[in-house]
Design a protein around this motif. Structure first.
Motif, short mmCIF file in Angstrom:
data_model
loop_
_atom_site.label_atom_id
_atom_site.label_comp_id
_atom_site.label_asym_id
_atom_site.label_seq_id
_atom_site.Cartn_x
_atom_site.Cartn_y
_atom_site.Cartn_z
N THR A 131 -2.18 -2.82 5.61
CA THR A 131 -1.14 -3.61 6.26
C THR A 131 -1.72 -4.40 7.44
O THR A 131 -1.32 -5.53 7.70
CB THR A 131 0.03 -2.71 6.70
OG1 THR A 131 -0.47 -1.49 7.26
CG2 THR A 131 0.93 -2.37 5.54
N TYR A 132 -2.70 -3.81 8.11
CA TYR A 132 -3.34 -4.51 9.24
C TYR A 132 -4.12 -5.72 8.73
O TYR A 132 -4.02 -6.83 9.27
CB TYR A 132 -4.26 -3.52 9.96
CG TYR A 132 -5.07 -4.11 11.08
CD1 TYR A 132 -4.47 -4.50 12.28
CD2 TYR A 132 -6.45 -4.28 10.96
CE1 TYR A 132 -5.21 -5.03 13.32
CE2 TYR A 132 -7.20 -4.81 12.00
CZ TYR A 132 -6.58 -5.18 13.17
OH TYR A 132 -7.32 -5.71 14.19
N ILE A 175 3.97 -4.27 2.77
CA ILE A 175 4.78 -3.05 2.89
C ILE A 175 3.80 -1.88 2.82
O ILE A 175 2.99 -1.80 1.91
CB ILE A 175 5.79 -2.91 1.72
CG1 ILE A 175 6.74 -4.12 1.70
CG2 ILE A 175 6.58 -1.61 1.83
CD1 ILE A 175 7.66 -4.16 0.48
N GLY A 176 3.87 -1.02 3.81
CA GLY A 176 3.01 0.18 3.82
C GLY A 176 3.89 1.41 3.78
O GLY A 176 4.86 1.51 4.54
N ILE A 177 3.56 2.33 2.89
CA ILE A 177 4.37 3.55 2.75
C ILE A 177 3.48 4.76 3.03
O ILE A 177 2.31 4.77 2.63
CB ILE A 177 4.94 3.62 1.31
CG1 ILE A 177 5.99 2.51 1.15
CG2 ILE A 177 5.54 4.99 1.00
CD1 ILE A 177 6.52 2.34 -0.25
N ASP A 178 4.01 5.75 3.69
CA ASP A 178 3.31 7.02 3.83
C ASP A 178 4.35 8.10 4.11
O ASP A 178 5.41 7.82 4.66
CB ASP A 178 2.25 6.99 4.93
CG ASP A 178 1.12 7.98 4.66
OD1 ASP A 178 0.04 7.57 4.20
OD2 ASP A 178 1.33 9.21 4.88
N CYS A 184 5.46 -7.32 8.31
CA CYS A 184 5.04 -6.04 7.74
C CYS A 184 6.11 -4.98 7.91
O CYS A 184 6.70 -4.87 8.98
CB CYS A 184 3.75 -5.62 8.45
SG CYS A 184 3.19 -4.05 7.90
N LYS A 185 6.35 -4.22 6.86
CA LYS A 185 7.29 -3.09 6.95
C LYS A 185 6.48 -1.83 6.73
O LYS A 185 5.71 -1.74 5.76
CB LYS A 185 8.33 -3.17 5.83
CG LYS A 185 9.41 -4.16 6.10
CD LYS A 185 10.50 -3.97 5.05
CE LYS A 185 11.27 -5.25 4.88
NZ LYS A 185 11.73 -5.47 3.53
N ASP A 208 0.87 -1.18 0.00
CA ASP A 208 0.00 0.00 0.00
C ASP A 208 0.91 1.23 0.00
O ASP A 208 1.50 1.57 1.02
CB ASP A 208 -0.95 0.02 1.21
CG ASP A 208 -1.99 1.14 1.04
OD1 ASP A 208 -1.70 2.09 0.28
OD2 ASP A 208 -3.08 1.06 1.64
N PRO A 209 1.06 1.87 -1.16
CA PRO A 209 1.97 3.01 -1.23
C PRO A 209 1.44 4.26 -0.52
O PRO A 209 2.21 5.20 -0.28
CB PRO A 209 2.14 3.26 -2.73
CG PRO A 209 1.01 2.55 -3.40
CD PRO A 209 0.46 1.53 -2.46
#
Ligand SMILES: C[S@@+](CC[C@H](N)C(=O)[O-])C[C@H]1O[C@@H](n2cnc3c(N)ncnc32)[C@H](O)[C@@H]1O
Length: 448
Positions: free
Chosen positions: A75-76, A86-89, A255-256, A66-67
């Protein structure tokens, strides 16, 4: 001569299972228990993400991206299904929130004693409040000093060496427990500044007069904080109970959570199996303004100020420093929309609004290019996109994003629309133009 095998005997190509697409509309009723601590006006419901990921029947070892991870719903949900993600924010607040959300339920018992120790230290220490402390925007000095004392104690006792480096603290490496206590402090501050909120969920007013700032006793701040931690601990314990009742629950997926800018994100080519995300809207929402108070709490951990961060965001309300030209990769619909916007007779259309829209499409196109680069051939990318209006001009963002996706090597497989009340319905100042009420939220299913 060999005869072709009858059709029934031929090896059929595997048929991708149909994706289950529920409404991505945020629904407060669905946010109960542990979920209820992570409300985000821009988020989609956990059940939407879970059903979709489950229906994709991804193989073991698949990686979800999820970018624009926001409060970390994707991610949850992925972690709950045992999938890696991988979650990006870009917003540090959302990194903390997404990390807290992943706290293992087995940590439920630790939270209350930790919070009690942190409060005891805050009572006994005298933090020196910097005269520029961002908390002073809303709180009078003694209240701000106590809140800062609580924050300092979370930082000192829970932000370990792994998260520290000479160039500051890596928020994406702080522990889930530290992140959870930060979320409890965010909620404490939100409750205290409630008088400065309006019906627009993204807006928090800063009082003009210093004597209008919030004055709360140490006991009140401590009571709110302890109550939040107690409720979080109870919700987490209930989740543990529920998990124990499931036969063979999957082990939580790895998860990252990364603090980074999608415009320049570096993900390995073909390293991602599935993308599920909702990009920033093009509705002049300042994503950092919605988290102003949380950014004030986190200020000592940040290397960039709220204004600079706001400028970097996709959908920024600040004019970009560099000049940007319309790019062919944004597609025909976008080019037509921008042409009309530039010619619009209303004030600042050809200047400020045109330039901020150019900034939006420039950043979106770059980000989608990077996202597509990381996606495996045959992998799906599901994007939840909302359309909007600029004055009376329809900004058909789902169509524009479809065209941008195609330009960057994706094909559109399916589009499902949902009608919603939009942010502009909440802001009556924008009703002077004739246009349909509400907005369409589209779930776009791309395949590479
Ligand atoms: C629509 S929200 C995502 C909400 C998410 N689906 C959830 O359930 O909470 C979009 C997110 O994009 C983030 N964002 C904006 N510009 C960004 C950028 N350049 N790089 C990474 N994230 C960005 C915002 O901080 C915001 O959290």
């Amino acid at each position: 001569m060999r005869r072709a095998a009858p059709i029934s005997a031929r090896k059929a190509a595997p048929i991708a299972p149909p994706l289950r697409i529920l409404s991505p509309k945020r629904n407060k009723l669905l946010q109960t228990g542990w979920e209820g601590f992570f409300p985000y006006y821009a988020g989609f419901p956990e059940v939407f993400a879970r059903e979709l990921l489950q229906s994709a029947e991804l193989p073991r070892g698949a990686v979800i991206l999820d970018p624009w991870n926001g409060s970390g719903t994707t991610t949850y949900a992925a972690s709950g299904l045992g999938l890696s993600s991988i979650g990006i924010d870009l917003n540090p607040v959302m990194i903390i929130v997404a990390r807290a959300r992943l706290l293992p339920p087995t940590e439920a018992d630790h939270l209350k004693p930790l919070a009690a120790t942190i409060l005891a230290h805050a009572y006994s220490s005298q933090p020196i409040l910097d005269s520029n402390d961002a908390l002073l925007g809303w709180f009078e000095p003694s209240t701000a000093a106590f809140i800062r004392g609580v924050e300092q104690n979370i930082r000192r006792s829970l932000v370990g060496n792994m998260a520290k480096s000479p160039d500051g603290i890596h928020l994406d490496k702080i522990s889930g427990t530290a992140a959870t206590l930060y979320v409890a402090l965010f909620a404490t501050c939100r409750k205290l500044v409630a008088p400065f909120r309006s019906s627009n969920p993204t807006w928090l007013r800063v009082p003009k007069e210093t004597d209008a700032r919030v004055a709360a006793t140490k006991a009140t701040v401590a009571q709110y904080f302890a109550a939040n931690v107690r409720d979080m601990s109870a919700a987490l314990a209930a989740k543990l109970d529920a998990d124990l009742r499931i036969a063979n629950p999957p082990r939580a997926g790895q998860c990252k959570i990364n603090l980074s800018d999608t415009v320049s994100m570096k993900l390995r080519k073909s390293s991602i199996d599935f993308v599920l995300t909702s990009p920033p809207y093009c509705t002049r929402i300042d994503y950092t303004a919605a988290t102003r108070i949380e950014l004030a709490v986190l200020a000592p951990l940040l290397t960039v100020g709220a204004r600079a961060l706001g400028k970097q965001m996709i959908g920024s309300t600040q004019v970009p420093s560099a000049s940007i030209e319309v790019d062919e990769s944004w597609g025909k619909t976008c080019a037509r929309f921008l042409k009309k916007l530039r010619k619009h007779p209303s004030k600042a259309s050809s200047g400020y609004y045109y330039r901020t829209h150019l900034d939006y499409f420039h950043k979106m196109s770059r980000s989608i290019e990077r996202m597509s680069h990381a996606l495996k051939v045959g992998g799906h990318a599901i994007l939840v996109i909302q359309d909007s209006y600029y004055k009376d001009l329809h900004n058909d963002l789902p169509r524009i994003i479809t065209e941008i996706g195609v330009e960057h090597g994706l094909s559109i497989e399916r589009r499902k629309n949902f009608h919603l009340r939009s942010m502009s319905d909440i802001n009556p100042g924008r009703r002077s133009y004739v246009r349909p009420s509400g907005a369409t939220e589209s779930v776009l299913c791309f395949v590479k």
